[in-house]
Design a protein around this motif. Structure first.
Motif, short mmCIF file in Angstrom:
data_model
loop_
_atom_site.label_atom_id
_atom_site.label_comp_id
_atom_site.label_asym_id
_atom_site.label_seq_id
_atom_site.Cartn_x
_atom_site.Cartn_y
_atom_site.Cartn_z
N THR A 139 -0.82 6.44 5.32
CA THR A 139 -0.38 7.13 4.12
C THR A 139 -0.99 8.53 4.10
N LEU A 168 4.36 9.32 4.24
CA LEU A 168 3.98 8.32 5.24
C LEU A 168 4.09 8.90 6.64
N THR A 206 -5.28 6.72 -3.79
CA THR A 206 -3.89 6.98 -4.09
C THR A 206 -3.62 6.74 -5.56
N GLN A 221 5.93 9.09 -1.76
CA GLN A 221 4.72 8.85 -0.97
C GLN A 221 4.94 9.40 0.44
N TYR A 255 0.78 -1.23 0.00
CA TYR A 255 0.00 0.00 0.00
C TYR A 255 0.82 1.29 0.00
N ALA A 256 2.10 1.23 0.27
CA ALA A 256 2.86 2.48 0.42
C ALA A 256 4.27 2.33 -0.11
#
Length: 149
Positions: free
Chosen positions: A99, A68, A110, A66, A60-61
């Motif tokens: 996220t 976080l 996303t 990205q 997912y990340a």
């Protein structure tokens, strides 16, 4: 009890590695975190995630840039080498993540198509911290790129 939280941008994608006899999932990654009172300086801090959390982070990340939010514990250990010299380790072990950013305007999705609800549902599956039990020297801690701390 420790409570540590950082917010920063992922510096580059990472891969899940399976380590130890039990093939525990592990990811090592770095966040670029701007300093609070000096916006011209950035710190690059390394973290490790183990077990299901490592797999969820990868799923997912795992996009460069990205944003976080990482909650973590600082853990230390030591281990003697073949010559009897003791080496000390310190790791930032992820306990939770969220996220931020990298969102399209269409309802919190996303760039990879994952919604906040998808991530929240996956994280709820991880109630217990799935770290190995036993001697602290059994943890596979090294620098993210293979060098011992």
């Amino acid at each position: 009890m420790q409570t540590n939280t950082h917010v920063g941008r992922l510096t580059k994608p990472f891969e899940v590695k399976y380590v130890g006899d039990k093939k525990l999932a592990r990811v090592d990654f770095c966040l670029a975190i701007p300093r609070a009172h000096n916006t011209k300086k950035t710190d690059f801090i390394y973290y490790v995630a183990l077990g299901k959390r490592a797999e969820l982070l990868a799923k997912y990340a795992n996009e460069t840039g990205q944003v976080l939010e990482i909650s973590f514990e600082m853990q230390s250990a030591n281990k003697p080498d073949a010559n009897g010299k003791t080496h000390y380790y310190q790791n930032n072990v992820v306990t939770e993540f969220k996220t931020w950013g990298s969102k399209k305007a269409n309802g919190g999705v996303t760039q990879s198509g994952v919604t906040d609800q998808d991530i929240e549902a996956a994280l709820q599956e991880v109630e217990a911290v799935d770290q190995p039990t036993g001697n602290q020297n059994d943890f596979p801690f090294t620098y993210p790129y293979g060098e011992e701390i």
